[in-house]
Write an enzyme that holds these catalytic residues in place. Structure first.
Site, PDB file in Angstrom:
ATOM      1  N   SER A   1       0.837  -1.197   0.000  1.00  0.00           N
ATOM      2  CA  SER A   1       0.000   0.000   0.000  1.00  0.00           C
ATOM      3  C   SER A   1       0.871   1.246   0.000  1.00  0.00           C
ATOM      4  O   SER A   1       1.986   1.242   0.552  1.00  0.00           O
ATOM      5  CB  SER A   1      -0.853  -0.026   1.269  1.00  0.00           C
ATOM      6  OG  SER A   1      -1.452   1.226   1.478  1.00  0.00           O
TER       7      SER A   1
ATOM      8  N   TYR B   1      -1.848  -1.310  10.841  1.00  0.00           N
ATOM      9  CA  TYR B   1      -2.094  -1.790   9.471  1.00  0.00           C
ATOM     10  C   TYR B   1      -0.933  -1.387   8.564  1.00  0.00           C
ATOM     11  O   TYR B   1      -0.336  -2.229   7.870  1.00  0.00           O
ATOM     12  CB  TYR B   1      -3.417  -1.233   8.920  1.00  0.00           C
ATOM     13  CG  TYR B   1      -3.542  -1.472   7.431  1.00  0.00           C
ATOM     14  CD1 TYR B   1      -3.776  -2.750   6.938  1.00  0.00           C
ATOM     15  CD2 TYR B   1      -3.366  -0.420   6.512  1.00  0.00           C
ATOM     16  CE1 TYR B   1      -3.844  -2.982   5.559  1.00  0.00           C
ATOM     17  CE2 TYR B   1      -3.436  -0.650   5.143  1.00  0.00           C
ATOM     18  CZ  TYR B   1      -3.674  -1.932   4.681  1.00  0.00           C
ATOM     19  OH  TYR B   1      -3.719  -2.156   3.324  1.00  0.00           O
TER      20      TYR B   1
ATOM     21  N   LYS C   1       2.246  -3.762   6.636  1.00  0.00           N
ATOM     22  CA  LYS C   1       2.652  -3.787   5.219  1.00  0.00           C
ATOM     23  C   LYS C   1       4.148  -3.480   5.102  1.00  0.00           C
ATOM     24  O   LYS C   1       4.872  -4.105   4.329  1.00  0.00           O
ATOM     25  CB  LYS C   1       1.838  -2.771   4.406  1.00  0.00           C
ATOM     26  CG  LYS C   1       0.372  -3.122   4.296  1.00  0.00           C
ATOM     27  CD  LYS C   1       0.154  -4.365   3.444  1.00  0.00           C
ATOM     28  CE  LYS C   1      -1.257  -4.875   3.492  1.00  0.00           C
ATOM     29  NZ  LYS C   1      -1.450  -6.178   2.883  1.00  0.00           N
TER      30      LYS C   1
HETATM   31  P1  NAD Z   1     -10.746  -7.452   1.373  1.00  0.00           P
HETATM   32  O1  NAD Z   1     -10.923  -7.470   2.844  1.00  0.00           O
HETATM   33  O2  NAD Z   1     -11.924  -7.138   0.528  1.00  0.00           O
HETATM   34  O3  NAD Z   1     -10.118  -8.827   0.861  1.00  0.00           O
HETATM   35  C1  NAD Z   1      -9.270  -9.619   1.637  1.00  0.00           C
HETATM   36  C2  NAD Z   1      -9.799 -11.048   1.544  1.00  0.00           C
HETATM   37  O4  NAD Z   1      -8.915 -11.898   2.292  1.00  0.00           O
HETATM   38  C3  NAD Z   1     -11.188 -11.211   2.155  1.00  0.00           C
HETATM   39  O5  NAD Z   1     -11.996 -11.970   1.286  1.00  0.00           O
HETATM   40  C4  NAD Z   1     -10.932 -11.961   3.461  1.00  0.00           C
HETATM   41  O6  NAD Z   1     -12.023 -12.785   3.798  1.00  0.00           O
HETATM   42  C5  NAD Z   1      -9.676 -12.744   3.120  1.00  0.00           C
HETATM   43  N1  NAD Z   1      -8.807 -13.060   4.261  1.00  0.00           N
HETATM   44  C6  NAD Z   1      -8.358 -12.226   5.223  1.00  0.00           C
HETATM   45  N2  NAD Z   1      -7.562 -12.887   6.072  1.00  0.00           N
HETATM   46  C7  NAD Z   1      -7.484 -14.170   5.635  1.00  0.00           C
HETATM   47  C8  NAD Z   1      -6.811 -15.320   6.082  1.00  0.00           C
HETATM   48  N3  NAD Z   1      -6.056 -15.308   7.185  1.00  0.00           N
HETATM   49  N4  NAD Z   1      -6.967 -16.464   5.390  1.00  0.00           N
HETATM   50  C9  NAD Z   1      -7.742 -16.513   4.272  1.00  0.00           C
HETATM   51  N5  NAD Z   1      -8.404 -15.443   3.798  1.00  0.00           N
HETATM   52  C10 NAD Z   1      -8.277 -14.279   4.475  1.00  0.00           C
HETATM   53  O7  NAD Z   1      -9.549  -6.420   1.065  1.00  0.00           O
HETATM   54  P2  NAD Z   1      -9.063  -5.841  -0.325  1.00  0.00           P
HETATM   55  O8  NAD Z   1      -9.465  -4.423  -0.387  1.00  0.00           O
HETATM   56  O9  NAD Z   1      -9.432  -6.740  -1.427  1.00  0.00           O
HETATM   57  O10 NAD Z   1      -7.494  -5.861  -0.098  1.00  0.00           O
HETATM   58  C11 NAD Z   1      -6.679  -6.898  -0.585  1.00  0.00           C
HETATM   59  C12 NAD Z   1      -5.246  -6.629  -0.193  1.00  0.00           C
HETATM   60  O11 NAD Z   1      -4.835  -5.367  -0.702  1.00  0.00           O
HETATM   61  C13 NAD Z   1      -5.003  -6.566   1.312  1.00  0.00           C
HETATM   62  O12 NAD Z   1      -3.744  -7.140   1.582  1.00  0.00           O
HETATM   63  C14 NAD Z   1      -4.985  -5.093   1.600  1.00  0.00           C
HETATM   64  O13 NAD Z   1      -4.243  -4.787   2.740  1.00  0.00           O
HETATM   65  C15 NAD Z   1      -4.313  -4.565   0.343  1.00  0.00           C
HETATM   66  N6  NAD Z   1      -4.636  -3.162   0.075  1.00  0.00           N
HETATM   67  C16 NAD Z   1      -5.940  -2.774  -0.033  1.00  0.00           C
HETATM   68  C17 NAD Z   1      -6.245  -1.440  -0.278  1.00  0.00           C
HETATM   69  C18 NAD Z   1      -7.670  -0.981  -0.387  1.00  0.00           C
HETATM   70  O14 NAD Z   1      -7.922   0.199  -0.288  1.00  0.00           O
HETATM   71  N7  NAD Z   1      -8.638  -1.845  -0.605  1.00  0.00           N
HETATM   72  C19 NAD Z   1      -5.214  -0.510  -0.418  1.00  0.00           C
HETATM   73  C20 NAD Z   1      -3.891  -0.932  -0.319  1.00  0.00           C
HETATM   74  C21 NAD Z   1      -3.614  -2.274  -0.064  1.00  0.00           C
HETATM   75  C1  UD1 Z   2      -6.870   4.961   3.625  1.00  0.00           C
HETATM   76  C2  UD1 Z   2      -5.961   4.409   4.687  1.00  0.00           C
HETATM   77  C3  UD1 Z   2      -4.696   3.889   4.052  1.00  0.00           C
HETATM   78  C4  UD1 Z   2      -5.028   2.865   2.983  1.00  0.00           C
HETATM   79  C5  UD1 Z   2      -5.959   3.515   1.968  1.00  0.00           C
HETATM   80  C6  UD1 Z   2      -6.364   2.528   0.918  1.00  0.00           C
HETATM   81  C7  UD1 Z   2      -6.547   5.779   6.646  1.00  0.00           C
HETATM   82  C8  UD1 Z   2      -6.059   6.801   7.613  1.00  0.00           C
HETATM   83  N1  UD1 Z   2      -5.678   5.456   5.663  1.00  0.00           N
HETATM   84  O1  UD1 Z   2      -6.207   6.018   2.985  1.00  0.00           O
HETATM   85  O2  UD1 Z   2      -3.882   3.285   5.016  1.00  0.00           O
HETATM   86  O3  UD1 Z   2      -3.862   2.415   2.334  1.00  0.00           O
HETATM   87  O4  UD1 Z   2      -7.129   3.974   2.650  1.00  0.00           O
HETATM   88  O5  UD1 Z   2      -7.386   3.005   0.126  1.00  0.00           O
HETATM   89  O6  UD1 Z   2      -7.651   5.251   6.760  1.00  0.00           O
HETATM   90  N2  UD1 Z   2     -12.385  11.472   3.722  1.00  0.00           N
HETATM   91  C9  UD1 Z   2     -13.366  12.350   4.152  1.00  0.00           C
HETATM   92  N3  UD1 Z   2     -14.495  11.839   4.709  1.00  0.00           N
HETATM   93  C10 UD1 Z   2     -14.697  10.500   4.879  1.00  0.00           C
HETATM   94  C11 UD1 Z   2     -13.698   9.610   4.444  1.00  0.00           C
HETATM   95  C12 UD1 Z   2     -12.543  10.139   3.888  1.00  0.00           C
HETATM   96  O7  UD1 Z   2     -13.215  13.553   4.015  1.00  0.00           O
HETATM   97  O8  UD1 Z   2     -15.754  10.104   5.421  1.00  0.00           O
HETATM   98  C13 UD1 Z   2     -11.176  12.008   3.088  1.00  0.00           C
HETATM   99  C14 UD1 Z   2      -9.879  11.699   3.817  1.00  0.00           C
HETATM  100  O9  UD1 Z   2      -9.599  12.664   4.773  1.00  0.00           O
HETATM  101  C15 UD1 Z   2      -8.886  11.664   2.642  1.00  0.00           C
HETATM  102  C16 UD1 Z   2      -9.715  11.153   1.466  1.00  0.00           C
HETATM  103  O10 UD1 Z   2     -11.070  11.394   1.822  1.00  0.00           O
HETATM  104  O11 UD1 Z   2      -8.443  12.966   2.342  1.00  0.00           O
HETATM  105  C17 UD1 Z   2      -9.531   9.664   1.193  1.00  0.00           C
HETATM  106  O12 UD1 Z   2      -9.764   8.945   2.406  1.00  0.00           O
HETATM  107  P1  UD1 Z   2      -9.803   7.349   2.446  1.00  0.00           P
HETATM  108  O13 UD1 Z   2     -10.705   6.838   1.383  1.00  0.00           O
HETATM  109  O14 UD1 Z   2     -10.090   6.948   3.850  1.00  0.00           O
HETATM  110  O15 UD1 Z   2      -8.335   6.912   2.016  1.00  0.00           O
HETATM  111  P2  UD1 Z   2      -6.923   7.354   2.648  1.00  0.00           P
HETATM  112  O16 UD1 Z   2      -7.077   8.111   3.888  1.00  0.00           O
HETATM  113  O17 UD1 Z   2      -6.132   7.952   1.546  1.00  0.00           O
END
Ligand code: NAD
Ligand code: UD1
Length: 333
Positions: A124, A149, A153
């Site tokens: 991330s 979190y 990572k």
């Molecule tokens: P998500 O929660 O939708 O998907 C994760 C999946 O993994 C879920 O289906 C959950 O049931 C499964 N899971 C969790 N722990 C498990 C375990 N121990 N064994 C088997 N299955 C397990 O999340 P996502 O948004 O799809 O994110 C996927 C990856 O990307 C994660 O590693 C997350 O940290 C990373 N990531 C997500 C975002 C985001 O904004 N969505 C941003 C940066 C990084």
């Molecule tokens: C968040 C996570 C970050 C993660 C990323 C993935 C936090 C502090 N950080 O980032 O670790 O990797 O998601 O997508 O949660 N905002 C509002 N009102 C809301 C929600 C958000 O104003 O109700 C604003 C926030 O202040 C920010 C922007 O929207 O400026 C995006 O927020 P968000 O979607 O939560 O993502 P990040 O904070 O960038």
């Protein structure tokens, strides 16, 4: 040969599974449904018309992983399985470090035992902490994470670097996602946060649907064009395609440790997002200005050059696509 997708029923895992199946890949999915539902598996089949194998289990459980590697010919792993709620990670650090770090150690150990050394890992942009400058390149200093979190990572990235240093036969891509949003254009799969969403796009979608009263914009006094926070939002289908491109790169190179930003390179403010959502979907998103959220930074967007040059990856979906597809999924769910 098959690709193992851990967390394959989740938000990014399900979209990546769709894109890989479309490319003709043979897939094995693992999930424990801690943050997803079994129905997603049927939706993936419905979208693609393709079959895949599925194991229900926890990645912390070595016996499940051993079974998967014994029963299938796994070529590479794409690891999505983790917890991802920043606020919750502050309340439950032990659970987060077990599920986001210990599980990876179990996975790596099992891969090693079975001679599989190709891995794509979900990292991330949070590993950059409060970046010194934007756009953020892969060379930008990492660390300074402000919650378990983000630190989990950062820790896994370090583990993967140490592993590669110990054995250069490993073939690893660390993908640092910026802000994934949107949903599949079919409206069949998308992001389904439990309870009240913490992230901006799902919150906006619920406000537009009337299930939440108004959006709180966290601060309008940042040093940005309109005072609200700026982020690099990337459509989840583009992100999914980025995983296929990373896999292709690993197949070509055979060994190495590569780090890529997956973003668009364009930053939008919270107010930009509200306006774009309203215009794309002809809905109203009432909002109020609220205090800044602890731990937030003003501006975060990627320099996507390295992914373009080395992976031939460019995010093509527009902000309008992201808003339309998020709303389409919200209306369906
Ligand atoms: P998500 O929660 O939708 O998907 C994760 C999946 O993994 C879920 O289906 C959950 O049931 C499964 N899971 C969790 N722990 C498990 C375990 N121990 N064994 C088997 N299955 C397990 O999340 P996502 O948004 O799809 O994110 C996927 C990856 O990307 C994660 O590693 C997350 O940290 C990373 N990531 C997500 C975002 C985001 O904004 N969505 C941003 C940066 C990084
Ligand atoms: C968040 C996570 C970050 C993660 C990323 C993935 C936090 C502090 N950080 O980032 O670790 O990797 O998601 O997508 O949660 N905002 C509002 N009102 C809301 C929600 C958000 O104003 O109700 C604003 C926030 O202040 C920010 C922007 O929207 O400026 C995006 O927020 P968000 O979607 O939560 O993502 P990040 O904070 O960038």
């Amino acid at each position: 040969m098959s690709i193992l997708i851990t967390g394959g029923a989740g938000y990014i895992g399900s979209h990546t599974s769709v894109e890989l199946l479309k490319q003709g890949e043979d897939l094995v999915l693992l999930d424990n449904f801690s943050n997803s539902k079994p129905e997603v598996l049927d939706k993936i089949k419905e979208i693609t018309g393709k079959e895949f194998r599925f194991y229900e289990g926890d990645m912390i459980d070595e016996t499940v992983l051993h079974k998967i590697f014994t029963e299938n010919h796994i070529e590479a792993v794409i690891d999505f399985a983790a917890y991802k709620a920043v606020g919750e990670s502050v309340q439950k650090p032990v659970e987060y470090y077990i599920n986001n770090v210990s599980t990876v150690l179990v996975l790596l150990n099992t891969m090693k035992k079975h001679g599989v050394k190709t891995l794509v890992f979900s990292s991330s942009a949070t590993v950059y902490g409060d970046p010194e400058k934007v756009p953020i390149t892969e060379e930008t200093k990492t660390g300074g994470t402000t919650n378990p979190y983000g630190t989990s990572k950062y820790m896994v990235e370090q583990i993967l670097k140490d592993l590669y240093h110990s054995d250069p036969e490993w073939n690893i891509a660390i993908l640092r996602y910026f802000n994934p949003v949107g949903a599949h254009e079919s409206g069949l799969i998308g992001e389904e946060p439990k309870g009240i969403p913490a992230n901006l796009m799902p919150y906006i979608a619920r406000v537009a649907a009337g299930s939440l009263k108004e959006l709180s914009i966290f601060g309008n006094d940042y040093d940005t064009k309109d005072g609200t926070g700026v982020r690099d939002y990337i459509h989840v289908v583009d992100l999914a395609i980025g995983h296929f491109k990373a896999l292709e790169k690993l197949r070509k190179d055979h060994q190495g440790l590569h780090i890529y930003n997956l973003g668009t390179g364009v930053g939008y403010s919270v107010l930009d997002m509200v306006k774009a959502f309203e215009n794309a979907n002809h809905v109203k998103v009432p909002y109020k200005i609220a205090p800044r959220r602890a731990g937030d930074i003003a501006v975060c967007y990627a320099d996507p050059t390295k992914a373009k040059e080395e992976l031939d990856f460019v995010a093509t979906r527009s902000l309008e696509d992201m808003c339309r597809d998020s709303w389409n999924y919200q209306k369906n769910s």
